[in-house]
Design a protein around this motif. Structure first.
Motif, PDB file in Angstrom:
ATOM      1  N   ASN A  18       1.038  -1.055   0.602  1.00  0.00           N
ATOM      2  CA  ASN A  18       0.043   0.444   0.082  1.00  0.00           C
ATOM      3  C   ASN A  18       0.821   1.229  -0.045  1.00  0.00           C
ATOM      4  O   ASN A  18       1.414   1.167   1.057  1.00  0.00           O
ATOM      5  N   VAL A  19       0.739   1.636  -1.116  1.00  0.00           N
ATOM      6  CA  VAL A  19       1.567   2.852  -1.135  1.00  0.00           C
ATOM      7  C   VAL A  19       0.433   4.558  -1.455  1.00  0.00           C
ATOM      8  O   VAL A  19      -0.637   4.834  -1.945  1.00  0.00           O
ATOM      9  N   SER A  20       0.798   5.517  -0.397  1.00  0.00           N
ATOM     10  CA  SER A  20      -0.039   6.522  -0.293  1.00  0.00           C
ATOM     11  C   SER A  20       1.315   7.607  -0.838  1.00  0.00           C
ATOM     12  O   SER A  20       2.410   7.469  -0.624  1.00  0.00           O
ATOM     13  N   GLY A  21       0.436   8.839  -0.786  1.00  0.00           N
ATOM     14  CA  GLY A  21       1.575   9.593  -1.629  1.00  0.00           C
ATOM     15  C   GLY A  21       2.084   9.949  -2.629  1.00  0.00           C
ATOM     16  O   GLY A  21       1.973   9.053  -4.034  1.00  0.00           O
ATOM     17  N   LYS A  22       3.087  10.663  -2.779  1.00  0.00           N
ATOM     18  CA  LYS A  22       3.727  10.871  -4.353  1.00  0.00           C
ATOM     19  C   LYS A  22       5.131  10.016  -4.240  1.00  0.00           C
ATOM     20  O   LYS A  22       6.277   9.778  -2.771  1.00  0.00           O
ATOM     21  N   VAL A  23       5.691   9.518  -4.740  1.00  0.00           N
ATOM     22  CA  VAL A  23       6.734   8.907  -5.850  1.00  0.00           C
ATOM     23  C   VAL A  23       7.822   8.933  -7.254  1.00  0.00           C
ATOM     24  O   VAL A  23       6.632   9.333  -7.627  1.00  0.00           O
ATOM     25  N   VAL A  24       8.581   8.593  -7.089  1.00  0.00           N
ATOM     26  CA  VAL A  24       9.155   9.297  -8.035  1.00  0.00           C
ATOM     27  C   VAL A  24       9.603   7.688  -8.376  1.00  0.00           C
ATOM     28  O   VAL A  24      10.841   7.686  -7.781  1.00  0.00           O
ATOM     29  N   GLY A  58      15.970  19.567 -10.609  1.00  0.00           N
ATOM     30  CA  GLY A  58      16.005  18.602  -9.101  1.00  0.00           C
ATOM     31  C   GLY A  58      13.848  18.575  -9.260  1.00  0.00           C
ATOM     32  O   GLY A  58      14.020  18.494 -10.762  1.00  0.00           O
ATOM     33  N   ILE A  59      13.151  18.103  -8.003  1.00  0.00           N
ATOM     34  CA  ILE A  59      12.641  17.117  -8.940  1.00  0.00           C
ATOM     35  C   ILE A  59      11.321  17.830  -7.712  1.00  0.00           C
ATOM     36  O   ILE A  59      11.166  18.469  -6.675  1.00  0.00           O
ATOM     37  N   SER A  60       9.927  18.349  -8.805  1.00  0.00           N
ATOM     38  CA  SER A  60       9.208  18.887  -7.187  1.00  0.00           C
ATOM     39  C   SER A  60       8.036  19.098  -7.979  1.00  0.00           C
ATOM     40  O   SER A  60       7.625  17.997  -8.866  1.00  0.00           O
ATOM     41  N   PHE A  61       6.902  18.639  -6.961  1.00  0.00           N
ATOM     42  CA  PHE A  61       5.378  18.064  -7.257  1.00  0.00           C
ATOM     43  C   PHE A  61       5.064  19.463  -7.394  1.00  0.00           C
ATOM     44  O   PHE A  61       4.482  20.219  -6.170  1.00  0.00           O
TER      45      PHE A  61
END
Length: 114
Positions: free
Chosen positions: A97-103, A111-114
């Protein structure tokens, strides 16, 4: 409620991403028209779908009925999850179970931004 790993297995079966796993379950369900119908109904369905949930519940029943099948199923799942990269390749895997953001990435420039 089935274990989260069985839901992940059922989702992999629905997408047919793990051929050996699919063949194992298809063979196990071959003498059971209802179980076969669940496997077929789940094809292409999302992990949160009722079809995948029903398939994961049937997998739980099949494991309870046959410890040998449970061992084979879990073993095939572990083998398929044991990804490896060669020659500078990359593998990415998310289970459970994964919740939230994943890269999932390799060689990010900047950079990486959400």
């Amino acid at each position: 409620m089935p274990e989260p790993v069985l839901i992940s297995i059922a989702a992999a079966l629905a997408s047919r991403t793990v051929v050996g796993l699919y063949q194992l379950v298809k063979s196990k369900f071959s003498d059971d028209p209802e179980a076969t119908a669940l496997l077929e109904a789940a094809e292409g369905a999302g992990e949160d779908s009722p079809q995948v949930r029903a398939l994961s519940e049937r997998l739980a029943d099949a494991e309870a009925e046959s410890p040998e099948f449970a061992e084979e199923l879990r073993g095939e799942w572990e083998r398929s999850a044991g990804q490896h990269a060669e020659s500078g390749g990359v593998t990415n895997q998310i289970t459970g179970n994964v919740s939230g953001k994943v890269v999932q990435a390799r060689d990010i420039q900047g950079g990486i931004s959400f």
